[in-house]
Motif scaffolding. Structure first.
Motif, PDB file in Angstrom:
ATOM      1  N   VAL B  19       0.836  -1.197   0.000  1.00 40.08           N
ATOM      2  CA  VAL B  19       0.000   0.000   0.000  1.00 40.08           C
ATOM      3  C   VAL B  19       0.873   1.250   0.000  1.00 40.08           C
ATOM      4  N   ASP B  20       0.507   2.223  -0.842  1.00 39.78           N
ATOM      5  CA  ASP B  20       1.197   3.512  -0.780  1.00 39.78           C
ATOM      6  C   ASP B  20       0.136   4.611  -0.692  1.00 39.78           C
ATOM      7  N   ILE B  21       0.547   5.878  -0.781  1.00 40.24           N
ATOM      8  CA  ILE B  21      -0.388   6.975  -0.551  1.00 40.24           C
ATOM      9  C   ILE B  21      -1.516   6.955  -1.584  1.00 40.24           C
ATOM     10  N   GLY B  22      -1.193   6.548  -2.817  1.00 45.25           N
ATOM     11  CA  GLY B  22      -2.240   6.475  -3.845  1.00 45.25           C
ATOM     12  C   GLY B  22      -3.306   5.461  -3.480  1.00 45.25           C
ATOM     13  N   ASP B  23      -2.873   4.280  -3.005  1.00 45.12           N
ATOM     14  CA  ASP B  23      -3.851   3.269  -2.581  1.00 45.12           C
ATOM     15  C   ASP B  23      -4.674   3.787  -1.414  1.00 45.12           C
ATOM     16  N   ALA B 193      -3.615   3.127  -9.305  1.00 44.56           N
ATOM     17  CA  ALA B 193      -3.056   3.043  -7.958  1.00 44.56           C
ATOM     18  C   ALA B 193      -2.540   1.646  -7.657  1.00 44.56           C
ATOM     19  N   ALA B 194      -3.217   0.623  -8.189  1.00 40.55           N
ATOM     20  CA  ALA B 194      -2.774  -0.743  -7.917  1.00 40.55           C
ATOM     21  C   ALA B 194      -1.588  -1.131  -8.793  1.00 40.55           C
ATOM     22  N   MET B 195      -1.611  -0.724 -10.064  1.00 35.39           N
ATOM     23  CA  MET B 195      -0.599  -1.175 -11.011  1.00 35.39           C
ATOM     24  C   MET B 195       0.456  -0.101 -11.255  1.00 35.39           C
ATOM     25  N   THR B 196       0.921   0.540 -10.195  1.00 32.83           N
ATOM     26  CA  THR B 196       1.873   1.636 -10.355  1.00 32.83           C
ATOM     27  C   THR B 196       3.059   1.250 -11.219  1.00 32.83           C
ATOM     28  N   PRO B 197       3.402   2.089 -12.215  1.00 37.84           N
ATOM     29  CA  PRO B 197       4.523   1.764 -13.092  1.00 37.84           C
ATOM     30  C   PRO B 197       5.842   1.597 -12.348  1.00 37.84           C
ATOM     31  N   TYR B 198       6.070   2.410 -11.299  1.00 36.15           N
ATOM     32  CA  TYR B 198       7.379   2.350 -10.653  1.00 36.15           C
ATOM     33  C   TYR B 198       7.618   0.996 -10.013  1.00 36.15           C
ATOM     34  N   GLU B 199       6.526   0.308  -9.666  1.00 38.57           N
ATOM     35  CA  GLU B 199       6.654  -0.941  -8.939  1.00 38.57           C
ATOM     36  C   GLU B 199       7.437  -1.986  -9.723  1.00 38.57           C
ATOM     37  N   VAL B 200       7.145  -2.120 -11.023  1.00 42.22           N
ATOM     38  CA  VAL B 200       7.837  -3.171 -11.777  1.00 42.22           C
ATOM     39  C   VAL B 200       9.290  -2.790 -12.030  1.00 42.22           C
ATOM     40  N   PHE B 201       9.568  -1.499 -12.268  1.00 49.83           N
ATOM     41  CA  PHE B 201      10.969  -1.106 -12.430  1.00 49.83           C
ATOM     42  C   PHE B 201      11.722  -1.372 -11.141  1.00 49.83           C
ATOM     43  N   PHE B 202      11.072  -1.006 -10.016  1.00 46.43           N
ATOM     44  CA  PHE B 202      11.731  -1.184  -8.739  1.00 46.43           C
ATOM     45  C   PHE B 202      11.922  -2.659  -8.431  1.00 46.43           C
ATOM     46  N   PHE B 203      10.901  -3.464  -8.685  1.00 50.08           N
ATOM     47  CA  PHE B 203      10.955  -4.873  -8.335  1.00 50.08           C
ATOM     48  C   PHE B 203      12.077  -5.574  -9.100  1.00 50.08           C
ATOM     49  N   SER B 204      12.178  -5.302 -10.401  1.00 45.66           N
ATOM     50  CA  SER B 204      13.222  -5.992 -11.177  1.00 45.66           C
ATOM     51  C   SER B 204      14.606  -5.465 -10.811  1.00 45.66           C
ATOM     52  N   SER B 205      14.731  -4.145 -10.612  1.00 50.06           N
ATOM     53  CA  SER B 205      16.042  -3.623 -10.211  1.00 50.06           C
ATOM     54  C   SER B 205      16.412  -4.145  -8.832  1.00 50.06           C
ATOM     55  N   GLY B 206      15.394  -4.238  -7.950  1.00 51.56           N
ATOM     56  CA  GLY B 206      15.645  -4.793  -6.627  1.00 51.56           C
ATOM     57  C   GLY B 206      16.114  -6.223  -6.705  1.00 51.56           C
ATOM     58  N   GLY B 207      15.590  -6.965  -7.675  1.00 52.11           N
ATOM     59  CA  GLY B 207      16.033  -8.337  -7.876  1.00 52.11           C
ATOM     60  C   GLY B 207      17.508  -8.392  -8.238  1.00 52.11           C
ATOM     61  N   VAL B 208      17.942  -7.453  -9.070  1.00 55.06           N
ATOM     62  CA  VAL B 208      19.360  -7.397  -9.420  1.00 55.06           C
ATOM     63  C   VAL B 208      20.176  -6.973  -8.199  1.00 55.06           C
ATOM     64  N   GLY B 227       2.098 -12.636  -1.389  1.00 57.36           N
ATOM     65  CA  GLY B 227       2.211 -11.342  -0.708  1.00 57.36           C
ATOM     66  C   GLY B 227       1.359 -10.255  -1.326  1.00 57.36           C
ATOM     67  N   PHE B 228       1.445 -10.089  -2.653  1.00 60.39           N
ATOM     68  CA  PHE B 228       0.715  -8.989  -3.283  1.00 60.39           C
ATOM     69  C   PHE B 228      -0.801  -9.115  -3.127  1.00 60.39           C
ATOM     70  N   PRO B 229      -1.406 -10.279  -3.373  1.00 62.59           N
ATOM     71  CA  PRO B 229      -2.856 -10.359  -3.181  1.00 62.59           C
ATOM     72  C   PRO B 229      -3.278 -10.050  -1.742  1.00 62.59           C
ATOM     73  N   LEU B 230      -2.482 -10.514  -0.766  1.00 56.09           N
ATOM     74  CA  LEU B 230      -2.823 -10.179   0.618  1.00 56.09           C
ATOM     75  C   LEU B 230      -2.695  -8.683   0.846  1.00 56.09           C
ATOM     76  N   GLY B 231      -1.697  -8.075   0.186  1.00 54.28           N
ATOM     77  CA  GLY B 231      -1.595  -6.625   0.259  1.00 54.28           C
ATOM     78  C   GLY B 231      -2.810  -5.971  -0.365  1.00 54.28           C
ATOM     79  N   GLY B 232      -3.304  -6.559  -1.465  1.00 52.15           N
ATOM     80  CA  GLY B 232      -4.517  -6.059  -2.091  1.00 52.15           C
ATOM     81  C   GLY B 232      -5.702  -6.152  -1.155  1.00 52.15           C
ATOM     82  N   LEU B 233      -5.675  -7.169  -0.292  1.00 48.55           N
ATOM     83  CA  LEU B 233      -6.752  -7.319   0.687  1.00 48.55           C
ATOM     84  C   LEU B 233      -6.786  -6.108   1.621  1.00 48.55           C
ATOM     85  N   LEU B 234      -5.599  -5.570   1.924  1.00 52.11           N
ATOM     86  CA  LEU B 234      -5.556  -4.359   2.750  1.00 52.11           C
ATOM     87  C   LEU B 234      -6.269  -3.206   2.045  1.00 52.11           C
ATOM     88  N   SER B 235      -6.045  -3.112   0.718  1.00 50.09           N
ATOM     89  CA  SER B 235      -6.720  -2.061  -0.048  1.00 50.09           C
ATOM     90  C   SER B 235      -8.230  -2.206   0.075  1.00 50.09           C
TER      91      SER B 235
END
Lengths: 236, 411, 177
Positions: B19-23, B193-208, B227-235
């Motif tokens: 969850v972030d401020i947009g969510d 809000a759910a499919m934020t673009p930064y998330e995928v860039f961050f996730f893959s770079s974080g993987g590296v 993890g993500f669906p449970l996070g969606g449950l918070l939304s």
């Protein structure tokens, strides 16, 4: 980070590779795994009599900015020059010779560490003209006054011992989006929708051997062909 | 650390960090105005981010390259630079909104003025990006973000009619006084809000950053698919609480203080304490992620060394971008702009930028050069194509809807 | 820098100056739009006045609802004191911005009285919100003062709601009596 596990095949050991698809815009990594730069353009050595070969990687704003202009007619390039009139060699890019390139795969790996590696491109030797791959890509291919298509890519034959890659043929087609996705080269599997659409758009793509090129007019961006392009060689 | 513990930590971090401020803002707004009639959209958005996060994580694990790295390669420098401008603009907007969100959350319980808090938070974010270890940053903030589970507890405590909720969601039961255009605007917003673009860039770079290899695919998939669906449950919980407490009073959410009101009603002061910790952790974590994401995108486009896995001096330009981004964010927030307004705009523009992000990922995840045997199968490609169509529709509709509905105020 | 690639057609003499065409098109479209005056003194249509009034009344009702929640939770001691004060302050801020936006728009010529009635109601809402904030902040609420505030809020919300419905159905009758 050792990348030997992720090495994949080294295209320098293959019979041919494509300049735009396999070399341009790739990340360059040094021998220790540190990132160096991106391949912003390729240095093409023109010895006249239709012998063209790629002899180096070009790096830096002087190489990248002209590639961004496209149909704006080099406006960005002229802006880049105008912003730095006081600098000598403003239009000269930085260069990496092919002798330091070890492996071309998902990235371009060098055999040396990156410190102090990038240096300005030196002037050409007498009798030789230095050109850029970006000028060759997108040129109109003309046969008897009729435009057949555009140069989509350039097929190179790597010669490791000579530290150069000789231009073997030009990939000619109608130049629509998707050519860099590799679908037209049979290189990639993909979402069926996208692959089918791109294959349909690129059904006219063909391969024109360098021997079937009469002249290349670099000033006007024209390739004069002697015969139509043949079918695309999709062998790996 | 046993494997089980590592997986559990990863999942918990994913839930707390989702969850972030947009969510927070958009889910509270939709719950207050539309009840649960947009719940299915949220769920679709969560499935979408799972599909693409898994793909981008797989790309990072199999090729050792992050996603934006491959955007320039696959689309060429011209499309790449346009993509870069759009992505970085949206990511920086989100970065500003997140730092503003941290400031708003802290101001809920202290009376320090915004002029002092914002620079302090900005510098703190930058210090974390400069010095803190990547995994420590992710884990601490992710676990603290779990405090937002208090929304699910509160919802349980408030005891709504679950049957009503379910029927509202399934039948898209829009309240009579709202029109379909406003409904669509919020649908697009929830998607963005759910499919934020930064998330995928961050996730893959974080993987590296965390040096994933093909062996880590299982753990990565567990994090994403559990993890993500449970996070969606918070939304959904945030929307549900707003629906129970705010909707009957016709309250329209326009401030962070309103987002936490249902917790006070349900759980009193203790609940509010948890929710404020949750707000701070979620927004601070997201601020770190968006800041890093902007740095990753720019460095990966130009080929510069990036990442926290090397010393700062070895990735000097990357860290310079982070400093400049922080100064920009502090500067913008000091003008007194409302962070909630920045949030709403950044979410809508995120929706517009979605196709630019997801199309290259879908292409690269199919490339056997990078992925070897782990290239997309039929399932991933089908889901990916389906969501690509959805994001294109959302992207095209976003700005017209924003203008026509006056940013959701009403036609 | 090497010569720009002009391509086959250019070499043969023709040249599309698409950049100047684009500029002309932009001027043709943007010019009238800019000149046509969405100026401040220009009266709006009846339907756009109705939408704007509906939005601002909704915002006032929402602000009062938020204030009501803040008062009740503070009275029941279910909320930290500073949180309740911030909630009330935010409500004043948000509603105030909406009201300012509404006030700068020019109403249709036939609806000046209706516009004044809506304006009056909005003023009452603003001052009630300020009263709530003052009562909450210092020296604090008692059970009695909280109860009275809630009653005032409910009464005003009711009135605003009726006004909203009248604006929607028959704007000319608003403020006539």
């Amino acid at each position: 980070m050792t990348t030997t596990e992720r090495a994949g095949r080294n295209r320098l050991e293959h019979a041919w590779l494509d300049a735009a698809l396999h070399l341009l815009d790739r990340q360059v990594v040094d021998s220790e795994g540190m990132m160096v730069c991106n391949v912003d353009d390729l240095e093409v050595t023109d010895r006249g009599s239709r012998e063209l070969s790629v002899t180096g990687l070009l790096v830096g704003p002087a190489a990248l900015v002209p590639r961004l202009s496209g149909r704006l007619g080099g406006w960005l390039g002229r802006m880049w020059l105008a912003l730095g009139v006081q600098y000598a060699g403003r239009e000269l890019p930085l260069r990496l010779g092919l002798d330091v390139v070890e492996h071309v795969g998902s990235e371009v790996r060098l055999r040396v560490p990156r410190d102090g590696l990038l240096d300005q491109q030196s002037p050409a030797a007498p009798g030789v003209v230095l050109r850029r791959m970006d000028d060759l890509l997108g040129m109109d291919v003309v046969l008897d006054g009729k435009v057949l298509g555009h140069v989509l890519d350039v097929r190179l034959e790597p010669r490791r011992r000579e530290s150069r890659m000789v231009v073997r043929s030009l990939i000619v087609g109608r130049g629509r989006p998707g050519s860099l996705l590799g679908y037209d080269r049979g290189d990639v599997n993909g979402p069926w929708m996208v692959a089918a659409a791109v294959k349909q758009l690129h059904r006219h793509t063909g391969e024109l051997g360098i021997d079937d090129v009469r002249t290349i007019d670099w000033e006007h961006g024209l390739v004069d062909a002697t015969r139509p392009p043949g079918p695309l060689d999709r062998r790996r | 650390m046993s494997k089980f513990f590592a997986v559990a930590l990863g999942i918990l971090t994913a839930i707390g960090g989702f969850v972030d401020i947009g969510d927070l803002v958009f889910n509270a707004q939709t719950g207050a105005r539309f009840g649960m009639s947009l719940a299915v959209i949220t769920m679709v958005g969560v499935v979408g981010i799972c599909v693409f996060a898994e793909m981008s994580g797989r790309v990072a694990a199999c090729s050792g390259r992050a996603t934006f790295d491959l955007v320039r390669e696959r689309l060429g420098p011209r499309m790449g630079v346009l993509n870069l401008f759009a992505s970085v603009a949206v990511t920086l907007m989100t970065f500003i909104a997140e730092i503003g969100g941290v400031a708003l959350a802290i101001m809920l319980v202290t009376s320090i003025s915004e002029v002092l808090i914002v620079p302090f938070i900005g510098i703190l974010v930058w210090a974390v990006l400069w010095r803190a270890k990547f995994s420590v940053m992710e884990n601490v903030l992710g676990l603290l973000g779990l405090c937002l589970v208090v929304y699910l507890v509160a919802l349980w405590q408030l005891g709504p009619s679950w049957g009503d909720f379910a029927s509202q969601a399934v039948t898209f039961d829009k309240p009579g006084k709202e029109d379909w255009l406003t409904y669509s605007y919020f649908a697009v917003g929830l998607f963005g809000a759910a499919m934020t673009p930064y998330e995928v860039f961050f996730f893959s770079s974080g993987g590296v950053e965390e040096k994933w290899t093909a062996k880590d695919l299982g753990v990565m998939r567990a994090n994403v698919l559990i993890g993500f669906p449970l996070g969606g449950l918070l939304s959904l919980g945030i929307a549900g609480c707003a629906a129970v407490v705010l909707q009957p009073l016709s309250v329209d959410v326009a401030a962070l203080s309103q987002v936490g009101l249902p917790i006070a009603v349900a759980l009193g002061k203790v609940g509010v304490a948890f929710v404020i910790v949750g707000f701070v952790a979620a927004t601070f974590g997201a601020a770190c992620e968006t800041g890093l994401s902007a740095g990753y995108s720019i460095a990966q486009f130009f080929g510069w060394q990036w990442g926290k896995f090397v010393k700062p001096t070895q990735a000097a330009r990357f860290h310079l971008v982070l400093i400049l981004a922080t100064i920009l964010a502090i500067g913008v927030l000091m003008t007194g702009v409302d962070p909630i307004l920045v949030t709403e705009i950044s979410v809508v523009f995120s929706a517009v930028a979605l196709p630019l992000t997801y199309f290259p990922i879908l292409v690269v995840a199919n490339d056997r050069d990078y992925m070897g045997e782990h290239a997309n199968g039929v399932v991933a490609n089908t889901l990916g194509s389906f969501f690509l169509v959805l994001v294109v529709v959302a992207a095209v509709a976003a700005i017209p809807l924003m203008v026509i509905t006056h940013m959701g105020a009403g036609v | 820098m090497n010569a720009s690639r002009k391509g086959y057609r250019a070499a043969m003499g023709g040249r599309t100056r698409w950049s100047t065409c684009a500029g002309a098109a932009l001027a043709l479209v943007a010019g009238p739009a800019l000149l046509s005056g969405c100026g401040i003194g220009h009266p709006s249509s009846v339907s756009s006045w109705q939408s704007a009034s509906d939005r601002v009344l909704g915002s006032a009702i929402s602000g009062l609802g938020t204030a009501r929640l803040a008062v009740q939770q503070e009275a029941d001691n279910r909320m930290p004191h500073s949180y309740a004060v911030v909630t009330a302050t935010d409500a004043i801020d948000t509603t105030g911005k909406e009201i300012s936006g509404y006030q700068v728009a020019q109403p249709p010529d036939s609806l000046h009285a209706a516009n004044a009635a809506v304006g009056d109601a909005l003023d009452q809402a603003s001052s009630l919100l300020v009263d709530v904030r003052i009562a909450l902040a210092s020296p604090g609420l008692t059970a009695d003062s909280a109860h009275r505030l809630v009653q005032r809020i409910d009464a005003l919300r009711d009135k605003l709601d009726k006004l909203d419905k009248a604006v929607e159905k028959s704007p000319a009758t608003v403020g006539a009596s």
